[in-house]
Write a protein that holds these residues in place. Structure first.
Motif, PDB file in Angstrom:
ATOM      1  N   UNK A 158      -1.324  27.009 -10.868  1.00  0.00           N
ATOM      2  CA  UNK A 158      -1.252  26.454  -9.513  1.00  0.00           C
ATOM      3  C   UNK A 158      -1.716  24.994  -9.484  1.00  0.00           C
ATOM      4  N   UNK A 159      -2.646  24.648 -10.375  1.00  0.00           N
ATOM      5  CA  UNK A 159      -3.060  23.249 -10.471  1.00  0.00           C
ATOM      6  C   UNK A 159      -1.899  22.398 -10.970  1.00  0.00           C
ATOM      7  N   UNK A 160      -1.191  22.926 -11.983  1.00  0.00           N
ATOM      8  CA  UNK A 160      -0.039  22.210 -12.545  1.00  0.00           C
ATOM      9  C   UNK A 160       1.006  21.926 -11.474  1.00  0.00           C
ATOM     10  N   UNK A 161       1.403  22.969 -10.727  1.00  0.00           N
ATOM     11  CA  UNK A 161       2.500  22.755  -9.783  1.00  0.00           C
ATOM     12  C   UNK A 161       2.072  21.932  -8.559  1.00  0.00           C
ATOM     13  N   UNK A 162       0.770  21.873  -8.277  1.00  0.00           N
ATOM     14  CA  UNK A 162       0.314  21.126  -7.105  1.00  0.00           C
ATOM     15  C   UNK A 162       0.010  19.664  -7.399  1.00  0.00           C
ATOM     16  N   UNK A 163      -0.045  19.332  -8.687  1.00  0.00           N
ATOM     17  CA  UNK A 163      -0.483  17.989  -9.112  1.00  0.00           C
ATOM     18  C   UNK A 163       0.239  16.826  -8.426  1.00  0.00           C
ATOM     19  N   UNK A 164       1.579  16.815  -8.342  1.00  0.00           N
ATOM     20  CA  UNK A 164       2.230  15.609  -7.799  1.00  0.00           C
ATOM     21  C   UNK A 164       1.993  15.396  -6.310  1.00  0.00           C
ATOM     22  N   UNK A 165       1.709  16.463  -5.560  1.00  0.00           N
ATOM     23  CA  UNK A 165       1.643  16.325  -4.105  1.00  0.00           C
ATOM     24  C   UNK A 165       0.588  15.313  -3.666  1.00  0.00           C
ATOM     25  N   UNK A 166      -0.635  15.447  -4.219  1.00  0.00           N
ATOM     26  CA  UNK A 166      -1.715  14.555  -3.800  1.00  0.00           C
ATOM     27  C   UNK A 166      -1.414  13.123  -4.251  1.00  0.00           C
ATOM     28  N   UNK A 167      -1.002  12.986  -5.533  1.00  0.00           N
ATOM     29  CA  UNK A 167      -0.761  11.641  -6.071  1.00  0.00           C
ATOM     30  C   UNK A 167       0.319  10.942  -5.258  1.00  0.00           C
ATOM     31  N   UNK A 168       1.441  11.646  -5.021  1.00  0.00           N
ATOM     32  CA  UNK A 168       2.563  11.013  -4.336  1.00  0.00           C
ATOM     33  C   UNK A 168       2.292  10.757  -2.852  1.00  0.00           C
ATOM     34  N   UNK A 169       1.395  11.525  -2.240  1.00  0.00           N
ATOM     35  CA  UNK A 169       1.054  11.249  -0.840  1.00  0.00           C
ATOM     36  C   UNK A 169       0.098  10.069  -0.751  1.00  0.00           C
ATOM     37  N   UNK A 170      -0.794   9.955  -1.741  1.00  0.00           N
ATOM     38  CA  UNK A 170      -1.821   8.904  -1.679  1.00  0.00           C
ATOM     39  C   UNK A 170      -1.298   7.533  -2.105  1.00  0.00           C
ATOM     40  N   UNK A 171      -0.400   7.513  -3.086  1.00  0.00           N
ATOM     41  CA  UNK A 171       0.047   6.228  -3.641  1.00  0.00           C
ATOM     42  C   UNK A 171       0.500   5.203  -2.597  1.00  0.00           C
ATOM     43  N   UNK A 172       1.452   5.542  -1.695  1.00  0.00           N
ATOM     44  CA  UNK A 172       1.887   4.521  -0.725  1.00  0.00           C
ATOM     45  C   UNK A 172       0.758   4.067   0.190  1.00  0.00           C
ATOM     46  N   UNK A 173      -0.146   4.984   0.532  1.00  0.00           N
ATOM     47  CA  UNK A 173      -1.250   4.628   1.424  1.00  0.00           C
ATOM     48  C   UNK A 173      -2.203   3.665   0.726  1.00  0.00           C
ATOM     49  N   UNK A 174      -2.481   3.933  -0.546  1.00  0.00           N
ATOM     50  CA  UNK A 174      -3.377   3.047  -1.299  1.00  0.00           C
ATOM     51  C   UNK A 174      -2.738   1.671  -1.482  1.00  0.00           C
ATOM     52  N   UNK A 175      -1.402   1.654  -1.664  1.00  0.00           N
ATOM     53  CA  UNK A 175      -0.714   0.373  -1.834  1.00  0.00           C
ATOM     54  C   UNK A 175      -0.783  -0.470  -0.564  1.00  0.00           C
ATOM     55  N   UNK A 176      -0.723   0.202   0.595  1.00  0.00           N
ATOM     56  CA  UNK A 176      -0.728  -0.513   1.874  1.00  0.00           C
ATOM     57  C   UNK A 176      -2.126  -0.928   2.319  1.00  0.00           C
ATOM     58  N   UNK A 177      -3.130  -0.414   1.618  1.00  0.00           N
ATOM     59  CA  UNK A 177      -4.500  -0.647   2.062  1.00  0.00           C
ATOM     60  C   UNK A 177      -4.811  -2.144   2.114  1.00  0.00           C
ATOM     61  N   UNK A 178      -5.404  -2.565   3.198  1.00  0.00           N
ATOM     62  CA  UNK A 178      -5.704  -3.980   3.361  1.00  0.00           C
ATOM     63  C   UNK A 178      -7.003  -4.320   2.632  1.00  0.00           C
ATOM     64  N   UNK A 179      -6.908  -5.241   1.671  1.00  0.00           N
ATOM     65  CA  UNK A 179      -8.075  -5.570   0.860  1.00  0.00           C
ATOM     66  C   UNK A 179      -9.111  -6.344   1.672  1.00  0.00           C
ATOM     67  N   UNK A 180      -8.661  -6.958   2.787  1.00  0.00           N
ATOM     68  CA  UNK A 180      -9.589  -7.711   3.638  1.00  0.00           C
ATOM     69  C   UNK A 180     -10.798  -6.885   4.046  1.00  0.00           C
ATOM     70  N   UNK A 181     -10.515  -5.599   4.381  1.00  0.00           N
ATOM     71  CA  UNK A 181     -11.595  -4.738   4.852  1.00  0.00           C
ATOM     72  C   UNK A 181     -12.628  -4.538   3.755  1.00  0.00           C
ATOM     73  N   UNK A 182     -12.125  -4.380   2.513  1.00  0.00           N
ATOM     74  CA  UNK A 182     -13.047  -4.198   1.393  1.00  0.00           C
ATOM     75  C   UNK A 182     -13.864  -5.469   1.164  1.00  0.00           C
ATOM     76  N   UNK A 183     -13.181  -6.606   1.325  1.00  0.00           N
ATOM     77  CA  UNK A 183     -13.889  -7.885   1.187  1.00  0.00           C
ATOM     78  C   UNK A 183     -14.978  -8.008   2.224  1.00  0.00           C
ATOM     79  N   UNK A 184     -14.632  -7.641   3.457  1.00  0.00           N
ATOM     80  CA  UNK A 184     -15.610  -7.711   4.539  1.00  0.00           C
ATOM     81  C   UNK A 184     -16.825  -6.864   4.206  1.00  0.00           C
ATOM     82  N   UNK A 185     -16.548  -5.641   3.700  1.00  0.00           N
ATOM     83  CA  UNK A 185     -17.660  -4.752   3.342  1.00  0.00           C
ATOM     84  C   UNK A 185     -18.512  -5.382   2.256  1.00  0.00           C
ATOM     85  N   UNK A 186     -17.834  -5.992   1.253  1.00  0.00           N
ATOM     86  CA  UNK A 186     -18.569  -6.630   0.156  1.00  0.00           C
ATOM     87  C   UNK A 186     -19.400  -7.798   0.680  1.00  0.00           C
TER      88      UNK A 186
END
Lengths: 288, 295
Positions: A158-186
């Motif tokens: 079940x781990x094998x067959x579920x593996x792509x779901x999380x990665x493929x859902x997260x990838x576009x969101x992580x790509x769109x993440x605005x780095x400004x916010x991280x800079x502000x936090x830093x």
């Protein structure tokens, strides 16, 4: 374009509305809706007592427990490692990155029966991976942790067959993440660790939850890979789809349908939850 | 390009990085990710081919040339050959209706199209047994007219169609929604006929998305196991698809034979993900060009 609420007949520039919608509804009804309705109508022919006797039988209860427990565990493990994989694939450069990125889809593309026999062989007592979890004595008896043909094997599948779901859902969101916010936090003095847990994680959480729900839903219904790696013993290592299959093979259609209805209702609720999550996720991103 | 966006462009390239993890954290994260992917993806891939050739190359080709294997390959091709084009036509029609027109109940329709993904494959096969099986709705009528659907080829095609139902539609609906309808409307205003508009304007815009959906649909159609297993009846040489044939060989303790057939499907899966990655790049390039033109 005029609205139909004013009573004005719509004038459509583009053709084919009636044809395409008509065909869509016809095909959807024929392939999906009418056969699904058959399931519910078959259940309606059962008495309430009989229905309850099937869906609350000890074998069914054990199967729910196993299916839900292991699917949940597999989705959780995938959430953690999937997040790391998605993060690494989006943020870092390393050799072989494109290959790894493409390989993430393997569980989508590989037939489940192939995954089943492969994982069963890998994690068996003499398998490439299974042998490291114990030792075989002179009499050929295996001592240690057995993976294939126990609940751990189901977990691996079940781990094998579920593996792509999380990665493929997260990838576009992580790509769109605005780095400004991280800079502000830093700039405000947060260290990287704190920035991740207080700034980044809350932003990607809806997407993470969506991926988790998708992986969980897929795991609940999985049959092909599990049937090979599990010993499928009633009350012990039988997940719900395998139990349904057993009933079908014994021509116990009433019993199989009763269990199927329980699973269908759960699937519909999960589908609804996933839709709400996805809607929340997009709105969440737009707001940020 | 203003100075601010130039700054952003530079930072994207990684030359200026005010936010980033220490090198040792990066290495650990990369190592963990690679170890996880290697354990779950690379090792199983290698094992399939090692096991397939474990009894020698002779047995490998003997298994593949076996009449039972050939009939399984043929049935798999038939099932995919019917279900993929059907779902492809459905996907285009559904996406056209949903993306180009407004009507009530659109969201419900979109959700209903996704239903087969949420349903366990075993249940996907079972519903056809309840409709067409001996004890099903049309069972007595079908028996009376000597038509076999369950435990025969039509049942396998139906079950395959069910599990691959949403693939093309769910790829095209968001794509066509994001492209809007202005281009088609312009074509119509300029005098293009309906089909002309579709072939000359819509299709070039959606071709990569369509191909993407077809690739995924085909992979699932050829690899489906659970749903097909319910309706097949496991008559060797008649109703066994490739995945079912793998199970039959495996249950006969012919592990090398099972892995030999599995290696063919694994090769197909590798071709699928390579094609998918290629189509994704093409599609992204097309979307970028469109954005530039509209900007």
């Amino acid at each position: 374009m005029a609205t139909s609420q004013t009573g004005v007949k719509k004038f459509r520039v583009l053709p084919g509305f009636k044809l395409t919608l008509g065909f869509t509804l016809f095909y959807l009804g024929l392939i999906v809706l009418i056969p699904l309705a058959a399931t519910f109508s078959k259940t309606a022919s059962l008495t309430w007592a009989h229905f309850w006797q099937v869906v609350a039988s000890p074998a069914a209860l054990a199967a729910y427990r196993l299916s839900f427990g292991v699917s949940l565990l597999a989705a959780l493990v995938n959430a953690v490692f999937g997040l790391i994989v998605a993060w690494v694939l989006v943020r870092y450069q390393f050799w072989g990155k494109r290959l790894m990125d493409a390989l993430v889809d393997l569980p989508f593309a590989l037939p489940t029966a192939v995954a089943g026999i492969t994982l069963a062989a890998l994690y068996s007592e003499h398998g490439w991976i299974g042998r490291w979890f114990g030792s075989t004595d002179a009499a050929g008896q295996f001592h240690g942790i057995k993976i294939s043909y126990t609940w751990l094997g189901i977990f691996v599948a079940l781990t094998f067959i579920g593996l792509p779901f999380i990665v493929r859902t997260l990838q576009p969101v992580l790509e769109d993440l605005d780095v400004d916010v991280e800079e502000a936090a830093a700039t405000l003095g947060a260290n990287r660790f704190k920035t991740f847990f207080r700034v980044i994680l809350p932003m990607i959480f809806p997407a993470l939850l969506t991926g988790f729900a998708l992986a969980f839903a897929r795991a609940l219904g999985e049959y092909g890979s599990v049937v090979f790696i599990s010993s499928n013993i009633p009350l012990k290592s039988q997940i719900v789809p395998v139990l349904i299959m057993t009933k079908l093979e014994q021509f116990d259609y009433a019993g199989a349908t009763a269990l199927a209805v329980v699973m269908l209702v759960i699937s519909f609720l999960l589908l609804l939850a996933i839709n709400v999550l996805q809607w929340w996720s997009t709105r969440h991103r737009e707001r940020i | 390009m203003g100075p601010a966006s130039a700054f952003h462009a530079f930072r994207r390239l990684g030359r200026l990085r005010p936010t980033g993890e220490p090198v040792w954290v990066r290495w650990i994260l990369i190592a963990v990710a690679l170890a996880f992917l290697a354990l779950f993806l690379v090792v199983p891939l290698v094992l399939v081919f090692v096991e397939a050739f474990s009894k020698g190359i002779g047995l490998y080709f003997h298994t593949l040339a076996d009449p039972l294997t050939l009939s399984a390959i043929k049935l798999t091709l038939i099932a995919a050959g019917i279900s993929v084009p059907l779902n492809c036509i459905f996907g285009v029609a559904a996406a056209w209706a949903i993306a180009k027109f407004d009507f009530p109940g659109k969201n419900i329709l979109t959700t209903l199209i996704d239903l087969p993904f949420a349903v366990s494959p075993v249940i996907g096969g079972m519903i056809y047994v309840l409709v067409f099986g001996a004890q099903g709705w049309f069972g007595p009528w079908l028996i009376g007219h000597n038509i076999r659907i369950i435990f025969a080829v039509p049942g396998i095609v139906l079950a395959t169609t069910f599990v691959t139902f949403p693939f093309v539609a769910r790829e095209l609906i968001p794509l066509m929604q994001s492209q809007g309808r202005s281009e088609e409307e312009a074509a119509r205003t300029l005098g293009a006929r309906g089909w002309q508009t579709f072939w000359r304007v819509t299709l070039p815009n959606i071709k990569w998305g369509l191909l993407y959906g077809v690739i995924l649909c085909n992979a699932r159609a050829m690899g489906e196991f659970g749903a097909v297993s319910v309706v097949s009846g496991h008559i060797r040489g008649v109703t066994d698809t490739m995945p079912l044939h793998i199970q039959a060989l495996y249950d006969d303790y012919n592990s090398a034979g099972a892995f030999a057939v599995a290696s063919v499907l694994t090769f197909l899966a590798l071709v699928t993900i390579a094609l998918k990655a290629w189509v994704e790049r093409k599609g992204a390039a097309l979307a970028e060009t469109r954005e530039k033109i509209s900007a």
